[in-house]
Design a protein around this motif. Sequence first.
Motif, PDB file in Angstrom:
ATOM      1  N   THR A 240       0.841  -1.196   0.000  1.00  0.00           N
ATOM      2  CA  THR A 240       0.000   0.000   0.000  1.00  0.00           C
ATOM      3  C   THR A 240       0.880   1.251   0.000  1.00  0.00           C
TER       4      THR A 240
ATOM      5  N   ASN B  96      -4.358 -13.560   7.238  1.00  0.00           N
ATOM      6  CA  ASN B  96      -3.188 -13.325   6.379  1.00  0.00           C
ATOM      7  C   ASN B  96      -2.541 -11.970   6.655  1.00  0.00           C
ATOM      8  N   LEU B  97      -3.329 -11.024   7.192  1.00  0.00           N
ATOM      9  CA  LEU B  97      -2.768  -9.719   7.524  1.00  0.00           C
ATOM     10  C   LEU B  97      -2.534  -9.569   9.017  1.00  0.00           C
TER      11      LEU B  97
ATOM     12  N   GLU C  81       1.968 -11.024   6.553  1.00  0.00           N
ATOM     13  CA  GLU C  81       2.159  -9.695   5.955  1.00  0.00           C
ATOM     14  C   GLU C  81       1.206  -9.411   4.805  1.00  0.00           C
ATOM     15  N   GLY C  82       0.132 -10.205   4.700  1.00  0.00           N
ATOM     16  CA  GLY C  82      -0.788  -9.995   3.581  1.00  0.00           C
ATOM     17  C   GLY C  82      -0.229 -10.580   2.304  1.00  0.00           C
ATOM     18  N   HIS C  83      -0.873 -10.281   1.200  1.00  0.00           N
ATOM     19  CA  HIS C  83      -0.457 -10.866  -0.075  1.00  0.00           C
ATOM     20  C   HIS C  83       0.931 -10.353  -0.465  1.00  0.00           C
TER      21      HIS C  83
ATOM     22  N   MET D 104       0.011  -7.867  -5.467  1.00  0.00           N
ATOM     23  CA  MET D 104      -0.515  -6.528  -5.162  1.00  0.00           C
ATOM     24  C   MET D 104      -0.101  -5.535  -6.257  1.00  0.00           C
TER      25      MET D 104
ATOM     26  N   PHE E  77      -2.880  -2.985  -7.322  1.00  0.00           N
ATOM     27  CA  PHE E  77      -2.682  -1.553  -7.102  1.00  0.00           C
ATOM     28  C   PHE E  77      -2.416  -0.801  -8.406  1.00  0.00           C
TER      29      PHE E  77
HETATM   30  N1  ADE Z   1      -4.801  -7.166   1.072  1.00  0.00           N
HETATM   31  C1  ADE Z   1      -4.252  -8.387   1.139  1.00  0.00           C
HETATM   32  N2  ADE Z   1      -2.920  -8.303   1.161  1.00  0.00           N
HETATM   33  C2  ADE Z   1      -2.579  -6.991   1.111  1.00  0.00           C
HETATM   34  C3  ADE Z   1      -1.365  -6.293   1.088  1.00  0.00           C
HETATM   35  N3  ADE Z   1      -0.197  -6.916   1.125  1.00  0.00           N
HETATM   36  N4  ADE Z   1      -1.425  -4.950   1.035  1.00  0.00           N
HETATM   37  C4  ADE Z   1      -2.612  -4.319   1.004  1.00  0.00           C
HETATM   38  N5  ADE Z   1      -3.794  -4.922   1.004  1.00  0.00           N
HETATM   39  C5  ADE Z   1      -3.787  -6.266   1.061  1.00  0.00           C
END
Ligand code: ADE
Length: 420
Positions: free
Chosen positions: A58, A342-343, A347-349, A354, A358
Amino acid sequence: MTVEHDVKSLDMATGGRYRIEWAEREMPVLRAIRERFAVEKPLAGMRVSACLHVTTETANLMHTLQMGGADIVLCASNPLSTQDDVAASLVAHYEIPVYAIKGEDNNTYYDHIRAALDFKPHITMDDGADLVSTIHKSRRELLEDIVGGTEETTTGVIRLRAMAKDGALNFPVIAVNDSNTKHLFDNRYGTGQSTIDGVVRATNVLLAGKNVVVAGYGWCSRGIASRAQGMGSNVIVTEIDPLRALEAVMDGFRVMPMDEAAPIGDIFITATGDINVLDERHFSKMKSGAIMANSGHFNVEINIPALAQMSSQEPRLVRPFVEEYMVNGRKLYLLGEGRLINLASAEGHPASVMDMSFANQALAAEYMVKNHSVLQSQVYVVPEDIDREIARLKLASMGINIDMLTAQQAAYLSQWEEGT
Ligand code: ADE
């Protein structure tokens, strides 16, 4: 002078910056967009309020919007997903106001949303539709300045479509989630890998040989099912949709109702978008030691109030992100307070998926600025040519070439006379 913020500690900023730069290496499509934005400034004069998971990926999107000329503010889209070092770096190094602290309570979460809205956005960027919903419920004076919004996730798009259907939506929103280059990759491969990562980081359990019950067979859950299978788990899928259930069967999974899966599951993972998918009647049948995690957007898929009520003890935090409940003498474990695991514990995806999600967000914002005057207060998808261009750029960044139609093939596909 430091921009306004509410983050855990600016002392964490240096580590955050290194991690933001690490993610950037895997985001070539967004990087290319950023380079163009830096020259063309398509978002000049636009105030953007973003409510997204505050992660390294992000941060790279925020930097891209900033290079495009936007003034940005960022708040968290979930109380437990913020990476505090990233929040600090965005404030300290990128001069972006951030309101997000990992583990914030519900009041603080909404205070942060209000702070992001005090910025009086022209564009909203949501992951779960909390900005749009708050504006329409309690900050209607902001509607005047808003030209449109974007939405990242399935759950948010469902909420927005419900608003549009009721005639309650007052500006156009682009459903980034519906781009092929978003949900086919982020939801499937991103959620698949990062959910397994979250479960493993929280518990360090071996997945091989375990009965893993995956609730739902949408893009996210099929990613989770496939990755759990890849780790050697016996995967059971539960569904309410006959078509998806059939797909799960033909993909090689056992399919059954949750009532039947409850007594045999070792690990339960929900990703349906609905409430109480794991409920009282399931908890009362689960084996001692069963582990429950959620990867859907909201923490409603596991009925936590019912679990707490059935438990003879206060939940015991036995490791970070692992709470032990005691139900009829059996130990049941809830991961990450039922928030997206996962978050919460990982660390999320990964950045590589992403990158495409994004890229869609950045290009959707640009599209909104150019086209808002001809859009209605409806939910739109990203135009197909943008979606395909993102796929093309991603392939190019991987050094992969593909075939092109010959003139003869193109002509063949556009005619209807020729048959057997
Ligand atoms: N949603 C899932 N994974 C994410 C990430 N790494 N950054 C932002 N939004 C997410």
